[in-house]
Design a protein around this motif. Structure first.
Motif, short mmCIF file in Angstrom:
data_model
loop_
_atom_site.label_atom_id
_atom_site.label_comp_id
_atom_site.label_asym_id
_atom_site.label_seq_id
_atom_site.Cartn_x
_atom_site.Cartn_y
_atom_site.Cartn_z
N ARG A 1 41.44 -8.65 -39.49
CA ARG A 1 42.36 -9.46 -38.69
C ARG A 1 42.50 -8.89 -37.28
O ARG A 1 42.48 -9.63 -36.29
CB ARG A 1 43.74 -9.48 -39.37
N ARG A 2 42.60 -7.58 -37.18
CA ARG A 2 42.72 -6.97 -35.86
C ARG A 2 41.45 -7.14 -35.04
O ARG A 2 41.51 -7.36 -33.83
CB ARG A 2 43.03 -5.48 -36.00
N ASN B 1 41.12 -5.94 -44.90
CA ASN B 1 41.54 -7.26 -44.41
C ASN B 1 42.33 -7.14 -43.12
O ASN B 1 42.17 -7.94 -42.19
CB ASN B 1 42.38 -7.97 -45.48
N ASP B 2 43.19 -6.12 -43.09
CA ASP B 2 43.98 -5.91 -41.88
C ASP B 2 43.08 -5.55 -40.70
O ASP B 2 43.28 -6.00 -39.58
CB ASP B 2 45.00 -4.79 -42.12
N ASP C 1 41.59 -10.53 -33.75
CA ASP C 1 42.52 -10.60 -32.63
C ASP C 1 41.90 -10.04 -31.36
O ASP C 1 42.03 -10.61 -30.27
CB ASP C 1 43.81 -9.82 -32.97
#
Length: 228
Positions: free
Chosen positions: A141-142, A137-138, A145
């Protein structure tokens, strides 16, 4: 949240340092004294973390492309250091794997050491799954971004190109206007030169007429006064 390339680079680097510290503890710190299956389990986890660190280095290489040249050198040095650390622990992990394999061939497993192929256990599997999901998930997200920053950069680039195109048209129009003005100036200059030449001709003719009249007056006076 700061979405600049430098902020994203710092975030990735922080995660990288955290993983490298975990690897260091397993290979050189407290985990160094582990034996048997515990040691093998630690080495397997190191392999997983090394893969994660490798992925983060790849992201660092992407993000550094968007960092301004004025400060890019210091980030390049940090990237080189990250690559050096990753290479160092990859080599150390490989050496320890080879050492563990030799020990297995020579002495086999110690008595009483669990022989399960899964040293983590069911609870550990769940923890790893949760950790992997969180990191996935991280990573998503990155990636979002990074995509957002790329789209913003593309928008700015399109605006800059549009402005440059408008400025180019203005320059071309100004150049065309200057060319037309130059033609008019050349024509006006020729006209003025022609007028000046005509004025000189008229002046010469006027002087000739005055001289002729003066001579005529002298002749008339001569006949009236002298030969009277």
């Amino acid at each position: 949240m700061d979405q600049t390339p430098t902020a994203i680079f710092d975030s990735y680097e922080q995660d990288f340092r955290h993983i490298i510290q975990s690897i260091r503890n397993k290979l050189e710190g407290e985990g160094k004294n582990q034996l048997g299956e515990q040691r093998k389990a630690a080495l397997r986890k190191v392999e997983i973390e090394l893969d994660e660190a490798d992925d983060i280095v790849s992201q660092l290489e992407i993000e550094i492309q968007g960092i301004p040249q004025s400060i890019k050198s210091q980030y390049t040095s940090r990237l080189k250091q990250a690559k050096a650390d990753l290479t160092k622990y990859k080599k150390l992990s490989k050496d320890l794997h080879s050492q563990a394999a030799r020990n297995d061939l020579i002495g086999g497993y110690r008595k009483g050491t669990p022989s399960s192929d899964d040293p983590y256990g069911e609870q550990s599997d769940r923890s790893r799954l949760l950790l992997g999901t969180e990191r996935l998930n991280d990573g998503g997200r990155r990636l979002a971004d990074s995509t957002s920053v790329a789209l913003e950069t593309e928008t700015y680039g399109a605006e800059i190109l549009s402005n440059l195109r408008g400025q180019r048209e203005q320059i071309e129009n100004a150049r065309s206007t200057l060319g037309t003005a130059e033609v008019h100036i050349d024509r006006s200059s020729g006209t003025v030169k022609g007028m000046i030449r005509q004025m000189y001709k008229q002046r010469v003719i006027l002087y000739a007429i005055i001289a002729f009249l003066a001579v005529l007056v002298i002749i008339i006076l001569y006949f009236k006064l002298v030969r009277r």
